[in-house]
Design a protein around this motif. Structure first.
Motif, PDB file in Angstrom:
ATOM      1  N   SER A  23       0.829  -1.210   0.000  1.00  0.00           N
ATOM      2  CA  SER A  23       0.000   0.000   0.000  1.00  0.00           C
ATOM      3  C   SER A  23       0.862   1.258   0.000  1.00  0.00           C
ATOM      4  CB  SER A  23      -0.915   0.017   1.225  1.00  0.00           C
ATOM      5  OG  SER A  23      -1.810  -1.052   1.174  1.00  0.00           O
ATOM      6  N   ILE A  24       1.936   1.225   0.775  1.00  0.00           N
ATOM      7  CA  ILE A  24       2.831   2.389   0.824  1.00  0.00           C
ATOM      8  C   ILE A  24       3.530   2.573  -0.526  1.00  0.00           C
ATOM      9  CG2 ILE A  24       4.882   3.350   1.954  1.00  0.00           C
ATOM     10  CD1 ILE A  24       3.939   1.886   4.523  1.00  0.00           C
ATOM     11  N   LYS A  26       2.319   1.826  -3.424  1.00  0.00           N
ATOM     12  CA  LYS A  26       1.329   2.444  -4.320  1.00  0.00           C
ATOM     13  C   LYS A  26       1.167   3.921  -4.033  1.00  0.00           C
ATOM     14  CE  LYS A  26      -2.204  -0.178  -6.531  1.00  0.00           C
ATOM     15  NZ  LYS A  26      -3.558  -0.702  -6.551  1.00  0.00           N
ATOM     16  N   LEU A  27       1.051   4.235  -2.751  1.00  0.00           N
ATOM     17  CA  LEU A  27       0.844   5.623  -2.336  1.00  0.00           C
ATOM     18  C   LEU A  27       2.031   6.505  -2.739  1.00  0.00           C
ATOM     19  CD1 LEU A  27      -1.336   7.203  -0.728  1.00  0.00           C
ATOM     20  CD2 LEU A  27      -0.001   6.742   1.351  1.00  0.00           C
ATOM     21  N   PHE A 151      -7.770   0.013   3.967  1.00  0.00           N
ATOM     22  CA  PHE A 151      -7.239  -0.333   2.640  1.00  0.00           C
ATOM     23  C   PHE A 151      -8.316  -1.050   1.826  1.00  0.00           C
ATOM     24  CE2 PHE A 151      -4.131  -0.617   6.026  1.00  0.00           C
ATOM     25  CZ  PHE A 151      -3.135   0.248   5.597  1.00  0.00           C
ATOM     26  N   ASN A 156      -5.084   0.022  -2.075  1.00  0.00           N
ATOM     27  CA  ASN A 156      -5.133   1.486  -2.008  1.00  0.00           C
ATOM     28  C   ASN A 156      -5.513   1.896  -0.591  1.00  0.00           C
ATOM     29  OD1 ASN A 156      -4.793   2.194  -4.898  1.00  0.00           O
ATOM     30  ND2 ASN A 156      -6.662   0.980  -5.096  1.00  0.00           N
ATOM     31  N   VAL A 157      -4.912   2.988  -0.117  1.00  0.00           N
ATOM     32  CA  VAL A 157      -5.277   3.492   1.202  1.00  0.00           C
ATOM     33  C   VAL A 157      -6.556   4.304   1.044  1.00  0.00           C
ATOM     34  CG1 VAL A 157      -4.476   4.771   3.217  1.00  0.00           C
ATOM     35  CG2 VAL A 157      -2.808   3.697   1.708  1.00  0.00           C
ATOM     36  N   GLU A 160      -8.643   8.389   5.278  1.00  0.00           N
ATOM     37  CA  GLU A 160      -7.963   9.674   5.107  1.00  0.00           C
ATOM     38  C   GLU A 160      -6.855   9.894   6.141  1.00  0.00           C
ATOM     39  OE1 GLU A 160      -6.878  12.565   2.861  1.00  0.00           O
ATOM     40  OE2 GLU A 160      -8.414  11.128   2.249  1.00  0.00           O
ATOM     41  N   THR A 162      -5.137   7.678   7.786  1.00  0.00           N
ATOM     42  CA  THR A 162      -4.022   6.756   7.497  1.00  0.00           C
ATOM     43  C   THR A 162      -3.213   7.295   6.325  1.00  0.00           C
ATOM     44  OG1 THR A 162      -5.357   4.892   8.267  1.00  0.00           O
ATOM     45  CG2 THR A 162      -3.459   4.356   6.898  1.00  0.00           C
ATOM     46  N   LYS A 163      -3.921   7.832   5.335  1.00  0.00           N
ATOM     47  CA  LYS A 163      -3.239   8.381   4.161  1.00  0.00           C
ATOM     48  C   LYS A 163      -2.332   9.551   4.551  1.00  0.00           C
ATOM     49  CE  LYS A 163      -5.545   8.363   0.159  1.00  0.00           C
ATOM     50  NZ  LYS A 163      -6.492   8.774  -0.872  1.00  0.00           N
ATOM     51  N   GLU A 167       1.601   9.450   4.072  1.00  0.00           N
ATOM     52  CA  GLU A 167       2.166  10.459   3.171  1.00  0.00           C
ATOM     53  C   GLU A 167       3.324  11.195   3.847  1.00  0.00           C
ATOM     54  OE1 GLU A 167       1.977  11.506   0.170  1.00  0.00           O
ATOM     55  OE2 GLU A 167       0.164  10.650  -0.672  1.00  0.00           O
TER      56      GLU A 167
END
Ligand SMILES: Cc1cc2nc3c(=O)[nH]c(=O)nc-3n(C[C@H](O)[C@H](O)[C@H](O)COP(=O)(O)O)c2cc1C
Length: 192
Positions: A23-24, A26-27, A151, A156-157, A160, A162-163, A167
């Motif tokens: 996930s990270i 992807k982010l 997720f 995808n995260v 919000e 967590t994002k 980030e």
């Protein structure tokens, strides 16, 4: 392009630590390129094997040395970190004088279903990472109490907060790598 050799300490298929790392990845988009290094096929460390080094060992060293930085993603096992990571780190420090970890910018993250988010396991790993001469980022720490609802099925995260949290970590690690990278000249000996 900044490349990161990613070592996930859990070997199981449904690992939340692996999903978390994916996930990270992807982010992060173009900021960081994750190369997941296989460590499950490394034999337990045995000095005798250097006479005819296993392909898994030479691949590990090659992939670590080619990367700009290293990321350890560890589960917490009995308040410590994954033995698969310890084994990989030991292989990477040898042969004597050819320490693959030397001067690599590094970070440690992880997740656990428990409320402490694997903090004890990650902290146990910090000493080793500095002993083998990596340049470890201290902040922000990522002790993530796993929340599957943050997720989606494609990693995808979707949560919000967590994002925002992740980030910030991506931003800091990208800057850390740029700030602490030095051109590698000759390999230095690892610890005895
Ligand atoms: C041998 C073993 C010891 C564990 N010890 C801890 C622990 O000390 N703290 C914790 O939060 N979770 C502990 N757990 C639970 C793990 O956090 C959980 O199984 C987690 O899903 C492992 O990560 P993974 O999904 O990436 O494999 C332990 C699990 C195993 C198999």
């Amino acid at each position: 392009m900044t490349t990161v050799a990613v070592l996930v300490g859990s070997l199981r298929r449904e690992s939340i630590n692996r999903k978390f790392a994916e996930s990270i990845d992807k982010l992060a988009g173009d900021r960081l390129t994750f190369n997941f290094v296989e460590i499950g096929d490394l034999p337990l460390y045995n000095d005798d094997l250097w006479q005819d080094p296993p392909a898994s060992v030479t691949r590990l060293k090659r992939e670590v040395e080619a990367a700009d930085a290293v990321l350890f993603v560890t589960p917490e096992y009995n308040r410590s970190y994954s033995p698969a990571i310890k084994n990989a780190i030991d292989w990477g420090t040898r042969p004597w004088g050819k320490n693959s970890w030397e001067a690599k910018p590094a970070a440690i993250i992880g997740t656990s279903p428990g409320v402490t988010g694997g903090a004890a396991g990650q902290n146990a790993l910090k000493g080793l990472v500095t002993v083998v001469d990596m340049v470890l980022m201290g902040q922000p720490e990522v002790y993530y109490a796993y929340n599957g609802e943050a997720f989606d099925e494609n990693n995808n995260v979707v949560d919000e907060s967590t994002k925002v949290f992740l980030e910030r970590w991506i931003d800091r690690f990208t800057k850390w790598i740029a700030r602490t990278s030095e051109p590698k000249t000759t390999a230095q000996p690892g610890p005895r």
